[in-house]
Design an enzyme around this catalytic site. Structure first.
Site, PDB file in Angstrom:
ATOM      1  N   CYS A 113      39.713   6.076 -21.577  1.00 14.76           N
ATOM      2  CA  CYS A 113      40.100   4.389 -21.834  1.00 14.76           C
ATOM      3  C   CYS A 113      40.413   4.193 -23.465  1.00 14.76           C
ATOM      4  CB  CYS A 113      38.984   3.625 -21.803  1.00 14.76           C
ATOM      5  SG  CYS A 113      38.418   3.753 -19.956  1.00 14.76           S
ATOM      6  N   HIS A 123      38.720  -2.861 -24.959  1.00 11.17           N
ATOM      7  CA  HIS A 123      37.868  -1.526 -25.125  1.00 11.17           C
ATOM      8  C   HIS A 123      38.342  -0.854 -26.165  1.00 11.17           C
ATOM      9  CE1 HIS A 123      35.715   1.805 -22.819  1.00 11.17           C
ATOM     10  NE2 HIS A 123      35.279   1.204 -23.749  1.00 11.17           N
TER      11      HIS A 123
END
Length: 554
Positions: free
Chosen positions: A93, A149
């Site tokens: 991610c 993130h």
């Protein structure tokens, strides 16, 4: 001999697919008909940019790659646009998101190891200019909806401080799709849904996140003037675990015995419907005819969580093709070669310079980018300016036990995890990660089943692999012993890249990050005031010391 082999191999040419028309008349707020825009492909300054990033979608998990999961919206948008079939992202991610937003490899931001953990005092380094910041410079309204993130330990790391006019979404890598709570470890739990810089308690109606994010996008489009350019970064949480979906999306997938695959299929069906609703909103509010829609997954699928990368090898978190080769396409009325397939080399860092150029922005000379402007490659079918990709060099990942400088011909320590692509060739060193091929049959039983997986047992001590990815995209034939000169050439290229790397940023967890100390919410915990007080105290002490020294001298 090696040169002849390289010269003899040519990349596949572009393939043409049928072009489908998407019906429906455009209307403005309240249903007012809007005037028709110029014809397809007609240039208009500063297009609306919509970047849709899916989470953990496997390479096979789209209808046009042969999946049993129905994705009619993605299939239609891709068929009308340009499918990217030699498109690469990062295996996890944070790395993919950081490279998208900066146009730089991980080794040039310090984020080359793993992901940013919720309890780490870490974020995308503040000295990196971001894509939304560059677009704002040329008049774009910039909005982010979905998963960030990229760190949040201090306020300056938040999306609204990194170029976005508004932010609605989550700061962490995952969480419950309905309650938006996330536990990083036992007792370290908190709420993770934000409206700009504050917890979105008042905006949380308990709706499934995929649908909630779509509703937010519709609101943004309805409120904005389509005569002014907009950049919309829509980073869905789906189809990342936990595997949750509204009941009605299971309807077509009752026959899938594997519970993880069944839930995953329902999540993907909901995501596909959401993207259809976003597309309809672009048309309804007058954006579509001057828009560029980019769709991408952030990394490969995770088979243990229902994702499939077949026939590619490996999974999310690995440098095998199954971890880094992604579903991706561009859909836009502004494309010249609609309905085509691009097999030229494209990487997620390329979106930064490509989108800034399309937006009539300027890339400063002092920004050392790793991405290329690939719009003509996608829109017109020209050759890609990209000939290589540094997939990564991770100096602190678990070292391969049998790796050595000797195995790397004195050029490279093969204990280090690294991967690089140069033209047709791909080289991996160290420990590349889980390496099975996981065919569709692996999902046939009620529980996880690895009996159907194809495995290969390498000779003991192996830490170098070489593949011709053009001829062997499934990484079945290791050529490292056959072409040692090519191995050396790629090891030298790795060594050159490594000389430009910045130190790894991967700090230990900070106990102050516990949401219990922040009202039960995951959020910035590093207080600038504390730092300032310490700094002022230190300055005061130094001043007193100087005055004492002056008196002594007098």
């Amino acid at each position: 001999m090696v040169a002849a082999v390289l010269a003899g191999l040519s990349l596949l040419s572009l393939l043409t697919c049928g072009y489908l028309a998407w019906g429906g008349r455009r209307t403005g707020p309240g249903g007012t008909p809007l005037a028709e825009e110029p014809g397809a492909g007609a240039p208009r300054s500063q297009p609306h940019i919509i970047f849709i990033l899916a989470d953990d979608q496997g390479f096979r998990d789209v209808g046009y790659h042969g999946s049993e999961i129905r994705t009619p919206t993605l299939d239609k948008l891709a068929a009308e646009g340009v499918k990217l079939e030699n498109y690469y992202v990062q295996p996890m991610c944070t790395p993919s998101r950081s490279q998208l937003i900066t146009g730089k490899y991980q080794i040039h931001t310090g984020l080359q190891h793993s992901i940013i953990r919720p309890t780490q005092p870490n974020c995308l380094p503040l000295d990196n200019v971001t894509l939304p910041q560059k677009l704002k410079e040329v008049g774009y309204s910039t909005h982010m909806v979905g998963k960030w993130h990229l760190g949040f330990y201090r306020r300056e790391c938040m999306p609204t401080q990194r170029g976005f006019d508004s932010f609605f979404g989550s700061l962490l890598g995952s969480g419950d799709y309905y309650t938006h709570f996330k536990c990083d470890s036992p007792g370290i739990c908190g709420y993770d849904l934000y409206e700009n810089d504050n917890a979105a308690w008042d905006h949380d109606t308990g709706i499934y996140s995929t649908q909630m994010y779509t509703q937010k996008v519709q609101q943004i489009l309805a409120a904005h003037d389509p005569g002014k350019p907009i950049f919309l970064y829509l980073a869905y949480q789906a189809v990342h675990s936990p595997l949750q979906a509204p009941g009605r999306y299971f309807e077509h997938y009752r026959s899938i015995n594997n519970i993880n695959r069944r839930r995953y299929a329902a999540m993907l069906a909901c995501l596909d419907e959401a993207i259809n609703n976003v597309t309809l909103a672009l048309k309804k509010y007058g954006y579509y005819d001057n828009s560029i829609i980019i769709y991408s997954s952030d990394n490969g699928g995770q088979p243990m969580a229902g994702g499939s990368n077949w026939p590619l090898r490996g999974s999310k978190g690995t440098y095998w093709e199954g971890g880094i080769r992604a579903v991706g396409f561009v859909h836009s009325p502004l494309l010249k070669n609609k309905g085509s397939v691009c097999k030229e080399l494209v990487h997620i860092t390329d979106w930064f310079p490509t989108l800034i150029t399309l937006a009539e922005g300027r890339i400063d000379e002092d920004i050392q980018l790793d991405g290329y402007d690939i719009w003509e490659t996608i829109s017109e079918g020209r050759r890609s300016p990209r000939v290589d990709i540094l997939h990564n060099i991770d100096p602190i990942y678990t070292k391969a036990k049998n790796g050595s400088w000797a195995a790397g011909y004195g050029i490279w320590n093969t204990a280090i995890q690294s991967a690089i692509r140069v033209n047709h060739w791909k080289l991996l060193t160290g420990n590349p990660g889980y390496s099975d091929w996981v065919p569709p049959q692996a999902f046939s039983n009620a529980g996880p089943n690895r009996w159907h997986n194809e495995r290969v047992s390498w000779s003991a001590g192996k830490t170098v692999w070489l593949f011709n990815i053009t001829a062997d995209p499934y990484e079945r034939v290791d050529l490292s012993a056959r072409y040692p000169d090519v191995v050396k050439q790629l090891l030298r290229r790795l060594s050159q890249f490594n000389k430009t790397a910045v130190p790894v940023r991967y700090p230990p967890k900070d106990p102050r990050s516990n949401p219990k100390l922040n009202g039960g919410v995951w959020g910035p915990w590093f207080k600038e005031d504390e730092k300032k007080k310490k700094s002022d105290k230190s300055k005061g002490a130094n001043k007193q010391k100087k005055n004492k020294n002056k008196k002594k001298a007098n």
